[in-house]
Design a protein around this motif. Structure first.
Motif, PDB file in Angstrom:
ATOM      1  N   THR A  89      62.497  49.605  78.594  1.00  0.00           N
ATOM      2  CA  THR A  89      61.320  50.381  78.989  1.00  0.00           C
ATOM      3  C   THR A  89      60.621  50.990  77.786  1.00  0.00           C
ATOM      4  O   THR A  89      59.395  50.949  77.660  1.00  0.00           O
ATOM      5  N   ILE A  90      61.426  51.551  76.871  1.00  0.00           N
ATOM      6  CA  ILE A  90      60.848  52.159  75.665  1.00  0.00           C
ATOM      7  C   ILE A  90      60.186  51.096  74.795  1.00  0.00           C
ATOM      8  O   ILE A  90      59.065  51.277  74.291  1.00  0.00           O
TER       9      ILE A  90
ATOM     10  N   ALA B   5      56.872  49.881  76.029  1.00  0.00           N
ATOM     11  CA  ALA B   5      55.785  50.813  75.703  1.00  0.00           C
ATOM     12  C   ALA B   5      55.361  50.677  74.242  1.00  0.00           C
ATOM     13  O   ALA B   5      54.171  50.686  73.913  1.00  0.00           O
TER      14      ALA B   5
ATOM     15  N   LEU C  30      53.676  55.009  79.398  1.00  0.00           N
ATOM     16  CA  LEU C  30      54.835  55.773  79.868  1.00  0.00           C
ATOM     17  C   LEU C  30      54.335  57.042  80.561  1.00  0.00           C
ATOM     18  O   LEU C  30      53.897  57.990  79.912  1.00  0.00           O
TER      19      LEU C  30
ATOM     20  N   ARG D  41      58.472  58.549  84.174  1.00  0.00           N
ATOM     21  CA  ARG D  41      59.302  57.592  83.466  1.00  0.00           C
ATOM     22  C   ARG D  41      59.923  58.229  82.219  1.00  0.00           C
ATOM     23  O   ARG D  41      61.066  57.929  81.869  1.00  0.00           O
ATOM     24  N   ILE D  42      59.164  59.093  81.569  1.00  0.00           N
ATOM     25  CA  ILE D  42      59.708  59.803  80.409  1.00  0.00           C
ATOM     26  C   ILE D  42      60.872  60.696  80.837  1.00  0.00           C
ATOM     27  O   ILE D  42      61.910  60.770  80.162  1.00  0.00           O
TER      28      ILE D  42
END
Length: 285
Positions: free
Chosen positions: A97-98, A101, A108, A112-113
């Motif tokens: 996910t990171i 981004a 993000l 989600r963060i």
């Protein structure tokens, strides 16, 4: 994905059986060499494959990342319990996910963060720095999750462009080549029993990657991701029943927190995709 999870837990248990008798780099190299032999029926399909420059670059990059991740993973397996290895592997989708981004420019959102923060908190529950002595295997697993996230992100990209067999064969070739110099540097002659274990490792690992690639191509991550939580259950049971590893509730709790964060991220992505999906003709008229 159910088959994938069972295969990967079997790989974890079999590598644990080696008990460090075969160096990590050599074990990993032999696993991929044997995996190539298992994949011989797919070589005719590979010979007909024509990769674009972009696909070749992605394949090489995936091979480099997977090689580093495999080295770290095999090392960690000789140092820390099976359940800790499995629980820390759950960080991989969070890293994906990171990276999505950072590399693909995906946005993000605050939720989600927060989910990423919860997953990192779950990792701290497992590691508990300051409350126990951390083993080099723990740091190796942090590296494993990061490197595997790169590999899985690329796998998701190319799984829709070529067959599952081609994806797995290309991965096996690139990783075997990457591991070769590391294996030669620490080579010891394995016993016939250890070779048999490594053949079984190759079989389960190759089957797991093939099943995972089929799952990526056939279903959205909202379907495939929740099933991976069962791996922690199986790993705890295998560690307790066959290796005398105590059930560490902190590890179970941390793995549960991480997996909960992963499920939330997966659900949010599915909701966002549903919102931007094109409407049918009747809705546009």
């Amino acid at each position: 994905m159910v088959v994938t999870g069972l295969c990967f837990v079997a790989v974890t248990a079999l590598v644990k059986l080696l008990a460090g008798r075969v160096p990590a780099a050599e074990s990993a190299f032999l696993r991929y060499v044997f995996g190539l032999l298992i994949l011989l029926p797919a070589w005719r399909e590979l010979a007909a494959l024509r990769l674009s420059r972009r696909q070749l670059g992605l394949t090489v990059l995936r091979g480099v990342a997977q090689t580093g991740g495999v080295l770290c993973w095999f090392f960690a397996m000789t140092r820390i319990p099976i359940a800790e290895v499995t629980a820390m592997n759950y960080l991989t989708p969070v890293y994906v996910t990171i990276l999505a981004a950072l590399v693909l420019g995906e946005r993000l959102a605050i939720r989600r963060i927060m989910a990423i923060g919860a997953a990192l908190a779950g990792a701290l529950l497992i590691l508990r720095p300051g409350f126990r002595e951390l083993d080099p295997g723990h740091f190796a697993m942090l590296g494993t999750a990061l490197l595997f996230s790169v590999s899985y992100l690329i796998a998701k990209i190319i799984s829709g462009e070529m067959s599952a067999a081609a994806v797995v064969v290309l991965l096996s070739i690139s990783v075997a080549l990457g591991l070769f110099p590391f294996a030669m540097a620490v080579w010891v002659t394995p016993s016939w029993g250890d070779l048999a274990i490594l053949v079984a490792v190759a079989g389960f690992a190759t089957g797991g990657h093939y099943a995972m690639t089929l799952a990526f191509a056939a279903a959205p991550v909202t379907v495939t991701q929740p099933v991976t939580f069962l791996q922690l259950v199986w790993s705890v049971l295998v560690g307790a029943l066959f290796f005398g590893e105590g059930v560490d509730l902190w590890v179970v709790a941390g793995g549960t927190v991480i997996m909960g964060a992963v499920l939330f991220i997966t659900w949010r992505e599915a909701m966002l995709k549903r919102k931007v999906a094109p409407r049918g003709p009747e809705a546009q008229s």
